[in-house]
Design a protein around this motif. Structure first.
Motif, PDB file in Angstrom:
ATOM      1  N   PHE A 256       0.826  -1.209   0.000  1.00 32.21           N
ATOM      2  CA  PHE A 256       0.000   0.000   0.000  1.00 32.21           C
ATOM      3  C   PHE A 256       0.863   1.263   0.000  1.00 32.21           C
ATOM      4  CE2 PHE A 256      -2.684   3.207   2.213  1.00 32.21           C
ATOM      5  CZ  PHE A 256      -3.544   3.413   1.142  1.00 32.21           C
ATOM      6  N   PHE A 259       1.884   1.915  -3.410  1.00 31.17           N
ATOM      7  CA  PHE A 259       0.783   2.544  -4.150  1.00 31.17           C
ATOM      8  C   PHE A 259       0.681   4.031  -3.816  1.00 31.17           C
ATOM      9  CE2 PHE A 259      -3.641   4.024  -3.807  1.00 31.17           C
ATOM     10  CZ  PHE A 259      -3.948   4.093  -5.166  1.00 31.17           C
ATOM     11  N   LEU A 260       0.785   4.361  -2.524  1.00 30.54           N
ATOM     12  CA  LEU A 260       0.667   5.776  -2.133  1.00 30.54           C
ATOM     13  C   LEU A 260       1.721   6.631  -2.845  1.00 30.54           C
ATOM     14  CD1 LEU A 260       0.090   5.707   1.744  1.00 30.54           C
ATOM     15  CD2 LEU A 260      -1.557   6.403  -0.008  1.00 30.54           C
ATOM     16  N   LEU A 264      -0.969   6.392  -6.470  1.00 33.89           N
ATOM     17  CA  LEU A 264      -2.013   7.363  -6.123  1.00 33.89           C
ATOM     18  C   LEU A 264      -1.906   8.699  -6.880  1.00 33.89           C
ATOM     19  CD1 LEU A 264      -4.528   7.872  -4.340  1.00 33.89           C
ATOM     20  CD2 LEU A 264      -2.980   8.761  -2.570  1.00 33.89           C
ATOM     21  N   PHE A 267      -3.451   7.816 -10.041  1.00 27.75           N
ATOM     22  CA  PHE A 267      -4.565   6.850  -9.977  1.00 27.75           C
ATOM     23  C   PHE A 267      -5.801   7.345 -10.728  1.00 27.75           C
ATOM     24  CE2 PHE A 267      -8.492   5.456  -7.817  1.00 27.75           C
ATOM     25  CZ  PHE A 267      -8.384   4.088  -7.929  1.00 27.75           C
ATOM     26  N   TYR A 282      -2.297   1.867 -12.636  1.00 23.17           N
ATOM     27  CA  TYR A 282      -2.070   2.611 -11.382  1.00 23.17           C
ATOM     28  C   TYR A 282      -2.989   2.120 -10.254  1.00 23.17           C
ATOM     29  CZ  TYR A 282       0.903   5.570 -14.134  1.00 23.17           C
ATOM     30  OH  TYR A 282       1.924   6.012 -14.928  1.00 23.17           O
ATOM     31  N   HIS A 283      -3.554   0.938 -10.422  1.00 22.22           N
ATOM     32  CA  HIS A 283      -4.489   0.446  -9.408  1.00 22.22           C
ATOM     33  C   HIS A 283      -3.732  -0.016  -8.153  1.00 22.22           C
ATOM     34  CE1 HIS A 283      -8.059   0.872 -11.833  1.00 22.22           C
ATOM     35  NE2 HIS A 283      -7.268   0.628 -12.857  1.00 22.22           N
ATOM     36  N   ALA A 284      -4.463  -0.035  -7.040  1.00 23.86           N
ATOM     37  CA  ALA A 284      -3.806  -0.258  -5.740  1.00 23.86           C
ATOM     38  C   ALA A 284      -3.513  -1.730  -5.454  1.00 23.86           C
ATOM     39  CB  ALA A 284      -4.679   0.317  -4.632  1.00 23.86           C
ATOM     40  N   ILE A 286      -5.183  -3.771  -3.700  1.00 25.05           N
ATOM     41  CA  ILE A 286      -5.326  -4.019  -2.257  1.00 25.05           C
ATOM     42  C   ILE A 286      -6.610  -4.765  -1.895  1.00 25.05           C
ATOM     43  CG2 ILE A 286      -3.895  -2.121  -1.407  1.00 25.05           C
ATOM     44  CD1 ILE A 286      -6.536  -0.539  -1.030  1.00 25.05           C
ATOM     45  N   VAL A 300      -6.680   3.031   5.067  1.00 24.87           N
ATOM     46  CA  VAL A 300      -6.191   3.367   3.720  1.00 24.87           C
ATOM     47  C   VAL A 300      -6.783   4.696   3.249  1.00 24.87           C
ATOM     48  CG1 VAL A 300      -5.635   0.999   3.045  1.00 24.87           C
ATOM     49  CG2 VAL A 300      -7.866   1.905   2.457  1.00 24.87           C
ATOM     50  N   ALA A 304      -4.566   8.049   2.394  1.00 23.05           N
ATOM     51  CA  ALA A 304      -4.687   8.736   1.098  1.00 23.05           C
ATOM     52  C   ALA A 304      -4.970  10.224   1.329  1.00 23.05           C
ATOM     53  CB  ALA A 304      -5.804   8.100   0.277  1.00 23.05           C
ATOM     54  N   PHE A 321      -9.941   7.782  -5.361  1.00 25.62           N
ATOM     55  CA  PHE A 321      -9.576   6.580  -4.604  1.00 25.62           C
ATOM     56  C   PHE A 321     -10.487   6.413  -3.379  1.00 25.62           C
ATOM     57  CE2 PHE A 321      -7.066   4.633  -1.150  1.00 25.62           C
ATOM     58  CZ  PHE A 321      -6.817   3.398  -1.712  1.00 25.62           C
TER      59      PHE A 321
END
Ligand code: FAD
Ligand code: DLZ
Ligand code: SF4
Length: 564
Positions: A256, A259-260, A264, A267, A282-284, A286, A300, A304, A321
Motif C-alpha cells: 500500500f 501505491f501511495l 495514487l 490513480f 495505477y491500481h492499488a 489491495i 487506507v 490517502a 480513490f
C-alpha cells in the motif's frame, strides 16, 4: 500452529474463573482488531481457525484465491501464537477434518469444553444462515458480533435505505464523507466538489510507461500452500505461477505504501484506462488484503487523505480513490445486507443465455475479452473497468443468465466475496435488479473499449465496422440490446440520446443489426469462441465447447450456494 493444549477452565466456580471462550475466526477476518478478538483473554480463550473444503468449493475458487487465503490464515495464526494466544488451527489435510465450518466448529466445541463461542458476522448470506444454525444447535451460546471493520454498520445503512426501491451511491457517499470527515472542510467538501469523476477518465497516452507492480514472491508457507492447492483443487480455474499477493499485514502495508508513492498521484487520471501489456496500471491491488482484513478501509482512506494534505497527490486522484472505498465498497456491502436474500433472485432483463465457454478458456477472437480473461487466469485479477466494461458489458449485451455470470465473478478473482461481488454484478453490470443500484445499464459499443484501450488494434474484428461478419460484435450487440429492451429502457432519461439515434435509424440498418446479433449469438452457444464466420485463420484457435474442461460446479449450484 498447534491444537491448543492448555486444559479447559473448570466450569465450576464461574464467579471466580473467567469463562473459556472459543473465538471462531473466519479466513477473511484476519485482523487483530476484529470484534471477535477485542476482549480476548489469552489465559483462558482459544482462537479457532479452520481450512475447510466446503469454503473452497461452494464455487470452485481460482487457485490463487485459495492459496492467498490459506497462506494469510497460516501467517496470521502464527502471529497470534507469537503473542501468546492459543490457536487451534485445523489444516485442510488434518485427520478427521469434516470439511465444513459447522463440522469443524462442532468438533472444536467438543475438544475444548467451551462455555461460549464468539464470532463476527460473515461476508456472505450463506454463512450467515449457517451461523443461525449454530445458535440453534451447537450447544454453548454463540455470540455473533457486528463486523467492526466497515465504516457504515449494517443497521445504519438499512436505516438510510429504508424500503426505497432505488438507492444512489452518490447520496450515500456524501453522507459518509460528512460522517467520517474525510476530505471535508467543516461541512463543505474539500476543493468545493464532492466528486471529481469527470477528471478521472483519460486514456493512456501512447508509449506511456506504467510503474511495476510491487509483488511478493511466495515464501515457504505460501509455497507449501500452493502445492496443497494444486493437488487438492487441481480442477479449479486459474494458475498459481504468477502468485505475488501480500499474505501478511506487514506485506500489505508495504504494497500500500508503494501505491501511495507511485500509484495514487496518477490513480485518478488513468482509472478507466486499459492496456494489453499492463494489467495493473495505477491500481492499488489491495482488494484481497482489504477483504481478508490485512488492511482496514479506514486506515487506507486516512492515509490517502494525508497524502493529499501533504501535497503528495492531487485532489482528483485522492477523491477518486477514497470514493471507491468509502463510497462504492461501503455502499455495495450495505446494499447486500439490506436487500438479501431476495436481491439475488431478480432478473429484470429476463436474461437466460448460458455463459459462453470462452469465459473459462479465454479462447475467443474478441481481443478485449481474451486479454481480460487471460490476465484473470494468470493473476486472479482484473481492474474495475475490465470487469465492468469488457467481461461485464459483454455478458449484459449477450443476455447471459445472472446466476451464471455471478458465479463466474465469484470464482475468478482473488478479492471475490459475495457481499461485494453480487451487487457489482447483479446490479451494476447486469441491471438484473431493475435499477436498485444504478440508474441505467452500463451498456457500451466497441467505441468505448477502443477509446479506453489498445485492445482493438490487436483484434480479429474491426471496431470501426458496424455490421457484417468482421464487424466488432460489441457494435451490433449494443444496438440489439437497446432494441430488445426498448419497452423497459426507452423512457429512461439517461438513455434518451441512443434511443433518439435508434428512432432515426434506417430500417435496413436496423434489420442488419438484428441479423448480425442473431447470427453471432446463435454461434456463441454452439462454438463459444465465436470467431468471425468462416475466417478460421483470423481466430485465436477456437476449440468447440468442451464441458469436460469447464471448472465443474460442485454439488452446490449457484442457487443453493446462497442457502448455506
Ligand atoms: P482499485 O482500483 O485500486 O480501487 C481501490 C479499492 O476500491 C479496491 O481495492 C476496492 O476495495 C474498492 N473498490 C473499487 N471499486 C469498487 C466497487 N465497485 N465495489 C466495491 N469496492 C470497490 N471488488 C472486490 O473487492 N471483490 C469483488 O468480488 C468484486 N467484484 C466486482 C465485480 C464487478 C463486475 C465489478 C465491476 C467490480 C467488482 N469489484 C469487486 C470492484 C473492483 O473491481 C475491485 O475492487 C478492484 O478491481 C480491485 O482492485 P484494486 O484493489 O486494484 O482496486
Ligand atoms: C474463501 C475461503 C476459502 C477458500 N477457504 C476458507 C477456509 O478454509 N476457511 C475459512 O475460514 N475461510 C475460508 N474462506 C473465506 C470464507 O469463505 C468466508 O469467511 C465466508 O465466505 C464469509 O465471508
Ligand atoms: Fe473488443 Fe471489438 Fe475492440 Fe475486438 S474490436 S477488441 S471485440 S471492442
Amino acid at each position: 500452529m498447534r491444537a491448543a493444549g492448555r486444559p479447559a477452565a473448570p466450569s465450576a466456580g464461574r464467579g471466580l474463573i473467567p469463562i473459556r471462550t472459543l473465538r471462531f475466526l473466519l479466513g477473511d477476518q484476519l485482523t487483530r482488531r476484529i470484534a471477535t478478538l477485542t476482549d480476548l483473554d489469552p489465559d483462558h480463550d482459544v482462537v479457532l481457525m479452520v481450512e475447510v473444503r466446503a469454503e473452497a468449493t461452494y464455487v470452485r475458487h481460482h487457485k490463487q484465491k485459495i492459496a492467498f487465503l490459506f497462506s494469510a490464515m497460516r501467517h496470521f495464526a502464527a502471529e497470534l501464537e507469537a503473542e501468546g494466544i492459543a490457536v487451534d488451527y485445523v489444516r485442510l489435510d488434518a485427520p478427521g477434518n469434516t470439511g465444513s465450518f459447522t463440522g469443524e466448529l462442532a468438533r472444536a466445541v467438543a475438544r475444548h469444553a467451551v462455555d461460549r463461542v464468539v464470532v463476527t458476522e460473515p461476508g456472505e448470506w450463506r454463512v450467515w444462515e449457517m451461523m443461525q444454525g449454530w445458535r440453534a444447535d451447537l450447544g454453548p451460546p454463540v455470540e455473533i458480533r457486528d463486523d467492526n471493520r466497515f465504516l457504515c454498520p449494517r443497521a445504519d445503512f438499512a436505516a438510510w435505505a429504508g424500503d426505497r426501491r432505488s438507492l444512489r451511491m452518490e447520496t450515500f457517499y456524501r453522507g459518509m464523507r460528512r460522517r467520517t470527515g474525510l476530505l471535508m472542510e467543516g461541512s463543505e467538501p474539500t476543493g468545493g466538489r464532492w466528486n471529481f469523476d469527470p477528471e478521472n477518465r483519460k486514456g493512456l497516452p501512447k508509449g506511456h510507461v506504467v510503474p511495476e507492480r510491487v509483488g511478493f514472491p511466495p515464501d515457504a508457507v505460501t509455497v507449501e500452500v500452493i502445492a496443497l492447492v494444486e493437488h487438492a483443487f487441481a480442477d479449479h480455474f486459474g494458475e498459481t505461477d504468477a502468485f505475488a499477493w501480500p499474505v501478511t499485514r506487514a506485506e500489505a502495508i508495504t504494497a500500500f505504501k508503494h501505491f501511495l508513492a507511485v500509484g495514487l498521484p496518477t490513480f485518478g487520471d488513468y482509472q478507466d484506462a486499459m492496456r494489453a501489456d499492463a494489467p495493473f496500471l495505477y491500481h492499488a491491488l489491495i482488494a484481497p488484503a482489504l477483504n481478508a482484513g490485512l488492511l482496514t478501509p479506514e486506515e487506507v482512506c486516512r492515509a490517502a487523505e494525508r497524502a493529499y494534505r501533504a501535497g503528495a497527490a492531487p485532489l482528483h486522484c485522492v477523491e477518486g480513490f477514497i470514493r471507491q472505498i468509502l463510497g462504492w465498497r461501503e455502499y455495495v456491502r450495505g446494499l447486500y445486507w439490506a436487500r438479501m436474500p431476495d436481491y439475488a433472485a431478480s432478473n429484470a432483463l429476463a436474461a437466460t443465455r448460458d455463459l459462453p465457454w470462452f469465459y473459462w478458456s479465454g479462447e475467443t477472437a474478441m481481443n478485449c475479452l481474451a486479454q481480460c480473461i487471460g490476465a484473470t487466469r494468470t493473476h486472479a485479477y482484473a481492474h474495475h473497468i475490465q470487469r465492468l466494461m469488457v467481461t461485464g458489458n459483454f455478458a449484459l449485451l449477450a443476455g447471459i443468465a445472472p446466476a451464471q455470470v455471478e458465479e463466474w465473478y465469484l470464482v475468478v478473482y482473488a478479492d471475490a466475496y459475495e457481499w461485494v461481488e453480487l451487487p457489482n454484478v447483479h446490479g451494476m453490470v447486469l441491471w438484473a435488479d431493475g435499477g436498485v443500484t444504478g440508474s441505467k445499464p452500463y451498456a457500451a459499443s466497441g467505441a468505448y473499449i477502443n477509446r479506453m484501450s489498445d485492445y482493438c488494434r490487436g483484434c480479429a474484428y474491426d471496431v470501426a465496422k458496424k455490421s457484417g461478419p468482421s464487424a466488432c460484435p460489441f457494435n451490433y450487440l449494443y444496438w440489439n440490446f437497446l432494441i430488445r429492451h426498448a419497452e423497459r429502457l426507452a423512457d429512461n432519461p439517461r438513455l434518451a440520446m441512443p434511443y433518439r439515434t435508434l428512432a432515426r435509424m434506417d430500417p435496413t440498418k436496423r434489420a442488419a443489426i438484428l441479423d448480425d446479433a442473431a447470427r453471432f449469438l446463435d454461434g456463441l452457444d454452439a462454438a463459444p469462441s465465436a470467431a468471425p464466420a468462416d475466417q478460421g485463420s483470423l481466430a485465436l484457435a477456437a476449440p468447440r465447447s468442451d464441458p469436460a474442461r469447464r471448472p465443474a460446479r460442485d454439488t452446490a449450484t449457484t442457487a443453493s450456494r446462497r442457502k448455506g
